[in-house]
Design an enzyme around this catalytic site. Structure first.
Site, mmCIF file in Angstrom:
data_model
loop_
_atom_site.group_PDB
_atom_site.id
_atom_site.type_symbol
_atom_site.label_atom_id
_atom_site.label_comp_id
_atom_site.label_asym_id
_atom_site.label_seq_id
_atom_site.Cartn_x
_atom_site.Cartn_y
_atom_site.Cartn_z
ATOM 1 N N ASP A 71 -67.529 61.066 21.352
ATOM 2 C CA ASP A 71 -66.361 60.196 21.311
ATOM 3 C C ASP A 71 -66.569 59.014 20.360
ATOM 4 O O ASP A 71 -67.689 58.531 20.188
ATOM 5 C CB ASP A 71 -66.070 59.681 22.720
ATOM 6 C CG ASP A 71 -64.681 59.115 22.863
ATOM 7 O OD1 ASP A 71 -63.815 59.419 22.009
ATOM 8 O OD2 ASP A 71 -64.444 58.371 23.828
ATOM 9 N N GLY A 73 -62.674 58.394 15.657
ATOM 10 C CA GLY A 73 -61.499 57.729 15.101
ATOM 11 C C GLY A 73 -61.673 56.227 15.004
ATOM 12 O O GLY A 73 -61.316 55.605 13.995
ATOM 13 N N GLU A 83 -56.489 69.097 25.437
ATOM 14 C CA GLU A 83 -55.497 68.022 25.343
ATOM 15 C C GLU A 83 -55.338 67.500 23.914
ATOM 16 O O GLU A 83 -54.312 66.884 23.601
ATOM 17 C CB GLU A 83 -55.896 66.868 26.270
ATOM 18 C CG GLU A 83 -55.732 67.158 27.748
ATOM 19 C CD GLU A 83 -56.846 68.018 28.329
ATOM 20 O OE1 GLU A 83 -56.677 68.540 29.435
ATOM 21 O OE2 GLU A 83 -57.887 68.178 27.646
ATOM 22 N N ASN A 84 -56.344 67.737 23.066
ATOM 23 C CA ASN A 84 -56.247 67.267 21.680
ATOM 24 C C ASN A 84 -55.091 67.908 20.919
ATOM 25 O O ASN A 84 -54.642 67.376 19.893
ATOM 26 C CB ASN A 84 -57.553 67.524 20.928
ATOM 27 C CG ASN A 84 -58.672 66.568 21.297
ATOM 28 O OD1 ASN A 84 -59.832 66.878 21.117
ATOM 29 N ND2 ASN A 84 -58.318 65.409 21.831
ATOM 30 N N ARG A 96 -72.040 60.666 26.951
ATOM 31 C CA ARG A 96 -70.769 60.308 26.323
ATOM 32 C C ARG A 96 -70.957 59.036 25.503
ATOM 33 O O ARG A 96 -71.462 58.030 26.002
ATOM 34 C CB ARG A 96 -69.665 60.088 27.347
ATOM 35 C CG ARG A 96 -68.344 59.705 26.643
ATOM 36 C CD ARG A 96 -67.131 59.790 27.514
ATOM 37 N NE ARG A 96 -65.928 59.616 26.687
ATOM 38 C CZ ARG A 96 -64.728 60.073 26.984
ATOM 39 N NH1 ARG A 96 -64.555 60.760 28.094
ATOM 40 N NH2 ARG A 96 -63.704 59.884 26.184
ATOM 41 N N ARG A 129 -65.601 58.159 31.454
ATOM 42 C CA ARG A 129 -64.890 59.283 32.073
ATOM 43 C C ARG A 129 -65.369 60.583 31.427
ATOM 44 O O ARG A 129 -65.988 60.560 30.380
ATOM 45 C CB ARG A 129 -63.380 59.125 31.923
ATOM 46 C CG ARG A 129 -62.899 58.953 30.497
ATOM 47 C CD ARG A 129 -61.374 58.804 30.438
ATOM 48 N NE ARG A 129 -60.922 58.590 29.065
ATOM 49 C CZ ARG A 129 -60.793 57.404 28.497
ATOM 50 N NH1 ARG A 129 -61.084 56.300 29.173
ATOM 51 N NH2 ARG A 129 -60.387 57.286 27.246
#
Length: 244
Positions: free
Chosen positions: A22, A25, A69-70, A192, A198
Protein backbone atom coordinates in the site's frame (compact mmCIF):
# COMPACT_ATOMS: atom_id res chain seq x y z
CA UNK A 1 21.93 -4.79 7.41
CA UNK A 2 24.30 -7.32 9.03
CA UNK A 3 23.22 -6.12 12.47
CA UNK A 4 19.61 -6.90 11.56
CA UNK A 5 20.51 -10.35 10.30
CA UNK A 6 22.24 -11.11 13.59
CA UNK A 7 18.96 -10.48 15.39
CA UNK A 8 17.04 -13.01 13.29
CA UNK A 9 16.37 -16.48 14.69
CA UNK A 10 16.70 -18.83 11.72
CA UNK A 11 14.82 -21.50 13.68
CA UNK A 12 11.72 -19.29 13.79
CA UNK A 13 11.25 -18.16 10.19
CA UNK A 14 7.66 -17.81 8.92
CA UNK A 15 6.75 -20.27 6.20
CA UNK A 16 4.33 -17.92 4.42
CA UNK A 17 4.50 -14.13 4.35
CA UNK A 18 1.86 -11.99 2.63
CA UNK A 19 2.23 -8.29 1.81
CA UNK A 20 -0.39 -5.60 1.26
CA UNK A 21 1.68 -3.28 -0.92
CA UNK A 22 0.00 0.00 0.00
CA UNK A 23 0.97 3.62 -0.55
CA UNK A 24 2.02 3.66 -4.20
CA UNK A 25 -0.40 6.43 -5.17
CA UNK A 26 0.45 8.61 -2.19
CA UNK A 27 4.17 8.14 -2.84
CA UNK A 28 3.70 9.38 -6.42
CA UNK A 29 1.42 12.25 -5.40
CA UNK A 30 4.06 13.55 -2.98
CA UNK A 31 6.36 13.85 -5.97
CA UNK A 32 3.81 15.53 -8.19
CA UNK A 33 3.45 12.47 -10.41
CA UNK A 34 0.57 10.29 -11.59
CA UNK A 35 -0.43 7.47 -9.26
CA UNK A 36 0.80 4.92 -11.81
CA UNK A 37 4.34 6.30 -11.34
CA UNK A 38 4.27 4.93 -7.79
CA UNK A 39 3.39 1.46 -9.04
CA UNK A 40 6.17 1.62 -11.59
CA UNK A 41 8.73 2.53 -8.92
CA UNK A 42 7.52 -0.23 -6.60
CA UNK A 43 9.18 -2.98 -8.61
CA UNK A 44 12.41 -2.61 -6.62
CA UNK A 45 10.43 -3.14 -3.41
CA UNK A 46 9.14 -6.42 -4.79
CA UNK A 47 12.63 -7.53 -5.81
CA UNK A 48 14.02 -6.65 -2.37
CA UNK A 49 11.24 -8.60 -0.66
CA UNK A 50 11.81 -11.66 -2.86
CA UNK A 51 15.56 -11.49 -2.19
CA UNK A 52 14.90 -11.24 1.55
CA UNK A 53 12.62 -14.30 1.41
CA UNK A 54 15.25 -16.34 -0.38
CA UNK A 55 17.96 -15.20 2.00
CA UNK A 56 15.88 -16.24 5.01
CA UNK A 57 14.47 -19.42 3.48
CA UNK A 58 10.82 -18.31 3.40
CA UNK A 59 8.95 -20.75 1.17
CA UNK A 60 5.84 -18.74 0.25
CA UNK A 61 5.25 -15.05 -0.35
CA UNK A 62 1.91 -13.61 -1.47
CA UNK A 63 1.71 -10.11 -2.94
CA UNK A 64 -1.60 -8.22 -3.05
CA UNK A 65 -1.16 -6.83 -6.56
CA UNK A 66 -4.70 -5.75 -7.51
CA UNK A 67 -7.80 -6.20 -5.38
CA UNK A 68 -11.28 -7.10 -6.55
CA UNK A 69 -12.42 -3.69 -5.27
CA UNK A 70 -9.74 -1.93 -7.34
CA UNK A 71 -11.99 -2.42 -10.36
CA UNK A 72 -14.08 0.42 -8.89
CA UNK A 73 -11.29 2.92 -9.45
CA UNK A 74 -11.41 5.44 -12.33
CA UNK A 75 -11.12 3.73 -15.71
CA UNK A 76 -8.05 5.75 -16.71
CA UNK A 77 -6.16 4.64 -13.60
CA UNK A 78 -7.12 1.00 -14.19
CA UNK A 79 -6.04 1.25 -17.84
CA UNK A 80 -2.69 2.75 -16.77
CA UNK A 81 -2.15 -0.03 -14.26
CA UNK A 82 -3.03 -2.79 -16.71
CA UNK A 83 -0.72 -1.24 -19.29
CA UNK A 84 2.03 -1.15 -16.68
CA UNK A 85 1.39 -4.79 -15.76
CA UNK A 86 1.54 -5.87 -19.38
CA UNK A 87 4.76 -3.97 -20.14
CA UNK A 88 6.58 -5.20 -17.04
CA UNK A 89 5.36 -8.79 -16.78
CA UNK A 90 8.00 -10.30 -19.07
CA UNK A 91 11.06 -8.76 -17.38
CA UNK A 92 9.67 -9.03 -13.86
CA UNK A 93 8.48 -12.61 -14.15
CA UNK A 94 11.65 -13.68 -15.96
CA UNK A 95 13.52 -12.32 -12.93
CA UNK A 96 11.31 -14.48 -10.72
CA UNK A 97 12.07 -17.49 -12.91
CA UNK A 98 15.83 -16.85 -12.56
CA UNK A 99 15.36 -17.09 -8.82
CA UNK A 100 13.81 -20.53 -9.42
CA UNK A 101 10.51 -19.45 -7.87
CA UNK A 102 7.20 -20.98 -8.84
CA UNK A 103 4.54 -18.45 -9.81
CA UNK A 104 0.90 -18.92 -8.84
CA UNK A 105 -1.95 -16.48 -9.39
CA UNK A 106 -5.05 -16.26 -7.21
CA UNK A 107 -8.14 -14.20 -7.99
CA UNK A 108 -10.73 -13.76 -10.70
CA UNK A 109 -8.28 -13.39 -13.58
CA UNK A 110 -11.09 -13.72 -16.12
CA UNK A 111 -11.76 -10.02 -15.50
CA UNK A 112 -8.29 -9.25 -16.89
CA UNK A 113 -7.59 -8.76 -20.58
CA UNK A 114 -6.88 -11.89 -22.63
CA UNK A 115 -3.31 -10.72 -23.23
CA UNK A 116 -2.58 -10.43 -19.51
CA UNK A 117 -4.32 -13.74 -18.81
CA UNK A 118 -2.14 -15.45 -21.42
CA UNK A 119 1.03 -14.01 -19.89
CA UNK A 120 0.06 -15.14 -16.40
CA UNK A 121 -0.83 -18.64 -17.57
CA UNK A 122 2.40 -18.83 -19.56
CA UNK A 123 4.58 -17.96 -16.56
CA UNK A 124 2.67 -20.25 -14.23
CA UNK A 125 3.34 -23.09 -16.64
CA UNK A 126 6.95 -22.06 -17.25
CA UNK A 127 7.81 -21.95 -13.54
CA UNK A 128 5.72 -24.87 -12.27
CA UNK A 129 8.78 -27.08 -11.67
CA UNK A 130 10.82 -24.44 -9.82
CA UNK A 131 11.75 -25.48 -6.29
CA UNK A 132 13.27 -22.44 -4.50
CA UNK A 133 9.95 -21.09 -3.29
CA UNK A 134 6.53 -19.93 -4.42
CA UNK A 135 5.44 -16.42 -5.35
CA UNK A 136 1.65 -16.02 -5.20
CA UNK A 137 0.23 -13.01 -7.03
CA UNK A 138 -3.20 -11.93 -5.78
CA UNK A 139 -4.67 -10.21 -8.84
CA UNK A 140 -8.34 -9.24 -9.12
CA UNK A 141 -8.53 -10.91 -5.72
CA UNK A 142 -11.04 -10.48 -2.92
CA UNK A 143 -11.32 -12.78 0.08
CA UNK A 144 -15.11 -12.48 0.36
CA UNK A 145 -15.42 -13.30 -3.34
CA UNK A 146 -13.12 -16.28 -2.86
CA UNK A 147 -15.22 -17.63 0.01
CA UNK A 148 -18.47 -17.08 -1.90
CA UNK A 149 -16.99 -18.83 -4.92
CA UNK A 150 -15.96 -21.81 -2.79
CA UNK A 151 -19.42 -21.98 -1.18
CA UNK A 152 -21.18 -21.94 -4.55
CA UNK A 153 -18.86 -24.63 -5.94
CA UNK A 154 -19.53 -26.87 -2.95
CA UNK A 155 -23.29 -26.33 -3.18
CA UNK A 156 -23.20 -27.16 -6.88
CA UNK A 157 -21.26 -30.37 -6.19
CA UNK A 158 -23.81 -31.50 -3.62
CA UNK A 159 -26.80 -30.60 -5.81
CA UNK A 160 -25.43 -32.16 -8.99
CA UNK A 161 -23.39 -34.92 -7.38
CA UNK A 162 -26.25 -37.42 -7.30
CA UNK A 163 -25.37 -38.58 -3.82
CA UNK A 164 -21.59 -38.49 -4.27
CA UNK A 165 -21.31 -35.58 -1.80
CA UNK A 166 -23.48 -34.60 1.16
CA UNK A 167 -23.55 -31.94 3.88
CA UNK A 168 -21.61 -34.34 6.11
CA UNK A 169 -18.62 -34.11 3.75
CA UNK A 170 -18.19 -30.40 4.41
CA UNK A 171 -15.42 -29.94 6.94
CA UNK A 172 -12.39 -27.65 7.24
CA UNK A 173 -10.28 -29.56 4.71
CA UNK A 174 -13.12 -29.99 2.23
CA UNK A 175 -13.88 -26.27 2.26
CA UNK A 176 -10.21 -25.28 2.07
CA UNK A 177 -9.77 -27.44 -1.02
CA UNK A 178 -12.27 -25.23 -2.84
CA UNK A 179 -10.32 -22.01 -2.20
CA UNK A 180 -7.84 -20.46 -4.64
CA UNK A 181 -5.13 -21.36 -2.11
CA UNK A 182 -6.05 -25.02 -1.73
CA UNK A 183 -2.44 -26.25 -1.96
CA UNK A 184 -0.86 -23.32 -0.14
CA UNK A 185 -0.21 -23.23 3.63
CA UNK A 186 -1.93 -20.61 5.78
CA UNK A 187 -0.27 -17.23 6.22
CA UNK A 188 2.06 -16.75 9.19
CA UNK A 189 2.75 -13.03 8.77
CA UNK A 190 0.92 -10.23 6.94
CA UNK A 191 2.86 -7.02 6.31
CA UNK A 192 1.02 -3.83 5.37
CA UNK A 193 2.83 -0.68 4.37
CA UNK A 194 1.69 3.00 4.38
CA UNK A 195 0.35 3.16 7.94
CA UNK A 196 -3.15 1.85 7.24
CA UNK A 197 -4.44 -0.53 9.92
CA UNK A 198 -6.77 -2.87 8.05
CA UNK A 199 -6.54 -5.99 5.88
CA UNK A 200 -8.81 -4.83 3.03
CA UNK A 201 -10.51 -8.11 2.13
CA UNK A 202 -7.20 -9.98 1.87
CA UNK A 203 -6.81 -13.70 2.68
CA UNK A 204 -9.50 -13.68 5.40
CA UNK A 205 -9.66 -17.47 5.69
CA UNK A 206 -5.92 -18.04 5.34
CA UNK A 207 -4.93 -15.42 7.92
CA UNK A 208 -7.00 -16.80 10.80
CA UNK A 209 -3.86 -17.18 12.94
CA UNK A 210 -1.52 -14.80 11.13
CA UNK A 211 0.52 -12.15 12.88
CA UNK A 212 0.15 -8.60 11.52
CA UNK A 213 2.90 -6.04 11.02
CA UNK A 214 2.01 -2.47 10.08
CA UNK A 215 4.57 0.11 9.01
CA UNK A 216 4.24 3.76 7.98
CA UNK A 217 6.69 3.24 5.11
CA UNK A 218 5.07 3.73 1.69
CA UNK A 219 5.52 0.66 -0.48
CA UNK A 220 7.94 2.14 -3.09
CA UNK A 221 10.32 2.96 -0.19
CA UNK A 222 10.12 -0.53 1.37
CA UNK A 223 13.50 -2.29 1.23
CA UNK A 224 15.14 -5.51 2.35
CA UNK A 225 16.07 -4.04 5.76
CA UNK A 226 12.42 -3.17 6.34
CA UNK A 227 11.44 -6.75 5.53
CA UNK A 228 14.03 -8.02 8.04
CA UNK A 229 12.62 -5.68 10.70
CA UNK A 230 9.17 -7.16 10.11
CA UNK A 231 10.58 -10.66 10.62
CA UNK A 232 12.33 -9.60 13.84
CA UNK A 233 9.06 -8.15 15.11
CA UNK A 234 7.25 -11.38 14.16
CA UNK A 235 9.75 -13.43 16.15
CA UNK A 236 8.96 -11.46 19.30
CA UNK A 237 5.35 -12.70 19.23
CA UNK A 238 4.13 -15.79 21.09
CA UNK A 239 1.89 -17.75 18.74
CA UNK A 240 -0.48 -19.90 20.82
CA UNK A 241 -3.08 -20.91 18.19
CA UNK A 242 -5.78 -20.86 20.86
CA UNK A 243 -3.70 -22.75 23.41
CA UNK A 244 -2.38 -21.44 26.76
Amino acid sequence: MNNLLKKIDYNNIPNHVAIIMDGNGRWAKKRGKLRSFGYEKSIQSIIDSLNACQELGISYITLYVFSYENWNRPKQEIDNLMDLFYKNFDNSLEEVNKKKLKILVIGDIHKLSRLIQKKLIYFMDKTKHNKSGTLILAISYGAREEILRATKNIAEKIIKGKGKYSIKDINYSFFQNHLYTKNIPDVDLIIRTSGELRISNFLLWQSAYAEFYFTDILWPDFRKKDFFEAIINFQKRKRRFGKI
